[in-house]
Design an enzyme around this catalytic site. Structure first.
Site, PDB file in Angstrom:
ATOM      1  N   ARG A 324      50.028  21.970  17.784  1.00 38.58           N
ATOM      2  CA  ARG A 324      50.013  23.410  17.511  1.00 38.58           C
ATOM      3  C   ARG A 324      50.941  24.144  18.478  1.00 38.58           C
ATOM      4  O   ARG A 324      51.588  25.123  18.095  1.00 38.58           O
ATOM      5  CB  ARG A 324      48.594  23.977  17.582  1.00 38.58           C
ATOM      6  N   GLU A 729      41.315  33.569  16.539  1.00 39.21           N
ATOM      7  CA  GLU A 729      42.173  33.163  17.649  1.00 39.21           C
ATOM      8  C   GLU A 729      43.449  33.977  17.837  1.00 39.21           C
ATOM      9  O   GLU A 729      43.843  34.227  18.982  1.00 39.21           O
ATOM     10  CB  GLU A 729      42.590  31.694  17.464  1.00 39.21           C
TER      11      GLU A 729
END
Ligand code: MTE
Ligand code: HPA
Ligand code: MOS
Length: 781
Positions: A324, A729
């Site tokens: 990520r 997030e």
């Protein structure tokens, strides 16, 4: 003109989603009536466990004498690795995480034994009495040291596009450097806890504070050497997870279950704060080496970054975290020619894990650091350099493909940034701050504007699935169970809204139950911000099936067409009849219509090739931006956030009240990561910042007095649940603006001619060091 008010018209304006409904447990939270795992009434005969921890960062155990532990007051049993009936492993992907280590210890705090006693206190006291002899081995503590030793938990990864080397060599300007961004403790208010209750015939019920009940079920089943159907894991809610309970609740669930299975008595294992912080992994700290080529306008022509993370002693989720990070190095910028590398440094520290953002923030902050340097070098406003490098608008060909090959079709960063630029009065305040700094020799103000783009979906494709069960009871009340877990983020409220909306009911008619592996099977972690997206869709699917059955039945009773039946305002509108929902349900029950249903959802269109690091890993992107203004005392390094403006794209928000809360919370949490929260290991390899006395998370007084948070008006182009976007997030990237505002204030000390060498966290000490470095460079020049 008078239009007839048809049920169609009324139905179109009625809604249970999109409303700022309070969190379903808000009242229980403030009244102290919300049940957390430790609040569940203990069964008779319950025992309490504690873990015995390693005192060395890297060593072989040569001898272990646990007699003092066994003899300590109230102790019932002590277990070591060889007592584990099944597999001694709690690793989520690669099986390199022993529950109890037998011979090799790999960090200070690694569990070696379980002690079970009559009380929590007796167990903890006994755990300290072990006599362990070690043969010490060399320890690797930092990502830099791991890199030098080529010590990795996984093979390093690389993503390239275009021709980085050629583009770099011909670029008019280059910037090279290193950056260090520290890790972060999740600091959930409720620590790790599991309460294991033996059931008949090898059964075990585990009440566990976890984001991932199914994973806990698997780990406990393996540890006990039984099949999954023997194990039930239940979680009503967590007092925060923030990623720290995605994989690392497993150790506690397994240890409690092992003791409970051996003793055939209920065993509770509740970590106190120091043990929790010493044992469990945190956000990965990152060390970066970067070199970037750019032109006279500040357009990036070539970008290379080599990231090394502090993975800790085992892999845990470090692979997906690094992936990520690689996929977020671009942030909102089109980078034509790139070489992005990431390696997971194997260190003798806690095994680092998920933390809100999951590597995304760590990837994106590197390019923001570079842009900050380009702007200073060209003596331009950093916002202008950012604008110049943004991905193209959706209708512009070419500049809309990410380095990993996903075409961006939902880019709203231009519009969003334009709106915030005006509403924050950015340009005017920039001039005012320059004037202030001219006149103020000690206190210096700083301002920064940072954008974000965040990919939504698990970057491991198969995890993007969810299930739900909806029950309509004969009195017309509704119970929903889904695979997601509530950690304070409001997933239950959102899923309840979705179900209420589908059935045309007020939210009060719907209740959500605890997450339970015996209800919905094979669930993914509630993570990657996908909880409401996935479980909302699954619950909608279930509710729709019930609605369709009810509509068919209503047509049987009242005539008309099933497609024209409308459900809203707690009534069913069918062929001119208005029937209370509960009344129709009663009748349907007597007519033997099935009043409950399961539902399922799998996000379409995702793909990922881990070898080439290309594909379509994300369902869509969420966007946002923030402006922060700080004042820094250049004599002490103290600072204050004066004002923060944030704009976040939650699409058609399912619940604007909850989403605003998520944005505010993430902003402050991310600010803590980048400023005050410092993890520090001493020379003996022990984490010394293992309690709030030494580890400083933000408090209410650290929040800006002037905090302007808004949701950007948008609609998801993807067919997400009611066209909303995830919120959990991404806003953690918004406080990059605070970090760069601090850097801007420091920079003003050298009239913006020197690059302040500021690493994160920008503690007062770090700020002062950077101020002094800028002053020294000014004197030298
Ligand atoms: N909000 C609260 N109050 N508590 C939490 O633990 N975790 C965050 C975020 N917001 C968290 C939170 C993280 S790490 C994630 S992945 C998402 O919530 C998960 O929830 P969602 O997918 O349902 O948004
Ligand atoms: N986020 C959280 N957990 C995960 C992810 C992610 O992107 N991928 C795999 N596990
Ligand atoms: Mo969140 S870090 O994906 O649990």
């Amino acid at each position: 003109m008078n239009h007839p008010v048809t049920p169609e018209l009324q139905a179109a304006t009625w809604a249970a989603v999109g409303k700022p409904s309070p969190h379903e447990s808000a009242q229980l939270h403030v009244l102290g009536q919300a049940t957390y795992t430790d609040d569940i009434a203990e069964l008779q005969g319950t025992l309490h466990a504690a873990l015995g921890l390693s005192q060395k960062p890297h060593a072989r155990i040569t001898a272990m004498d646990l007699s003092a532990v066994r003899g300590s007051q109230g102790v019932v049993a002590v277990y070591t690795a060889q007592d584990i009936p099944g597999t001694n492993d709690c690793g989520p992907i690669i099986h390199d995480d022993p529950i109890l280590t037998a011979e090799l210890v790999q960090y200070v705090g690694q569990p070696i034994f379980i002690v079970v006693a009559d009380t929590h206190d007796h167990a903890r006291r006994a755990a300290r009495l072990a006599q362990v002899s070690y043969e010490e081995l060399p320890a690797i503590m930092t990502p830099q040291a791991a890199k030098a030793a080529q010590s990795y938990v996984l093979p390093p990864m690389q993503l390239t596009r275009g021709n980085y080397q050629a583009a770099f060599e011909t670029a008019p300007h280059v910037v090279k450097g290193q950056l260090y961004v520290g890790g972060q403790e999740q600091f959930y208010l409720e620590g790790q806890i599991s309460y294991a209750i033996p059931k008949e015939a090898q059964g075990m019920l585990v009440l566990c504070s976890t984001q991932h009940p199914s994973e806990m079920q698997h780990v406990v089943a393996h540890a006990l050497g039984v099949h999954s159907h023997n194990i039930t894991v239940e979680c009503r809610r967590m007092g925060g997870g923030f990623g720290g309970k995605e994989s690392q609740s497993a150790l506690w669930a397994a240890a409690a279950s092992i003791a409970a299975a051996k003793l055939k008595r209920p065993v509770k294992l509740r970590a106190d704060r120091d043990d929790d912080m010493l044992v469990t992994g945190k956000r990965h700290c990152f060390y970066y080496e970067y070199e970037v080529g750019y032109d006279d306008d500040g357009k990036i022509l070539a970008a290379k970054v080599d990231m090394t993370t502090r993975a800790g002693y085992s892999a845990d989720l470090s692979g997906p975290v690094a992936t990520r990070a690689v996929c977020h190095f671009d942030n909102t910028y089109y980078l034509s020619d790139v070489d992005i590398r990431a390696a997971c440094g194997k260190t003798n520290t806690q095994s680092n894990t998920a933390f809100r953002g999951f590597g995304g923030p760590q990837g994106a902050i590197a390019i923001e650091y570079v842009i900050d340097e380009i702007a200073r070098h060209l003596q331009r406003d950093a916002l202008d350099i950012r604008l110049l490098n943004f991905y193209g608008r959706n209708d512009v060909e070419g500049r809309n493909v990410t380095p990993y090959g996903q075409t961006i079709v939902d880019n709203v960063i231009h519009e969003l940034v334009a709106e915030l630029e005006v509403s924050s009065d950015y340009r005017t305040r920039r001039r005012a701050i320059d004037a202030y700094n001219e006149a103020s020799p000690i206190l210096k103000k700083g301002l920064a504007f940072t954008p974000l783009k965040f990919g939504i979906a698990f970057n491991v494709t198969h995890l993007n699935q969810a299930g739900a069960l909806v029950h309509v009871y004969v009195d017309g009340s509704v119970l929903v169970n889904h695979g997601g877990t509530e950690m304070g983020q409001g997933i239950n409220t959102k899923v309840m809204q979705v179900v209420a909306h589908e059935l045309g009911l007020d939210l009060e008619r719907v209740r959500a139950t605890a997450t339970d592996t015996s209800k919905v099977a094979n669930t993914s972690a509630t993570a990657a911000s996908t909880g409401a997206d996935l479980n909302g869709k699954a619950a909608q699917d279930a509710a729709r099936q019930i609605r369709e059955r009810l509509a068919d039945y209503a047509v049987k009773l009242y005539g008309g067409e099933a497609a024209c039946v409308r459900f809203f305002d707690n009534h069913i509108h069918v062929n001119g009849h208005v029937v209370p929902f509960a009344e129709l349900v009663q009748k349907a029950y007597l007519a033997r219509v099935q009043l409950w249903s399961d539902g399922f959802y799998a996000t379409p269109g995702l793909s990922w090739d881990a070898k080439t690091m290309t594909g379509h890993p994300f369902s869509y992107y969420a966007y946002g931006a923030a402006v922060a203004e700080v004042v820094v005392d250049t004599l002490t390094g103290e600072w204050k956030l004066l004002r923060a403006d944030a704009l976040y794209d939650a699409g058609e928000s399912l619940n604007p009240a909850i989403d605003l809360g998520q944005v505010e919370g993430a902003f402050i949490q991310g600010m803590g990561w980048l400023t005050t929260e410092q993890l520090w290991w001493n020379a003996a390899g022990k984490l010394m910042t293992h309690a709030p006395s030494t580890y400083k998370i933000p408090g209410i007084s650290d929040c800006p007095e002037d905090f302007r948070v808004k949701l950007f008006q948008n609609r998801n182009v993807e067919d997400s649940i009611h066209r909303s976007k995830a919120v959990g997030e991404p806003p953690l990237l918004l406080p990059f603006s605070v970090f760069f505002a601090i850097r801007d204030a420091i920079s003003s000390v050298g009239h913006h001619a020197v690059q302040p060498p500021l690493n994160a966290p920008a503690t007062s000490e770090e700020i002062l060091k950077a101020v002094m470095a800028v002053q020294a460079a000014g004197v030298a020049a």
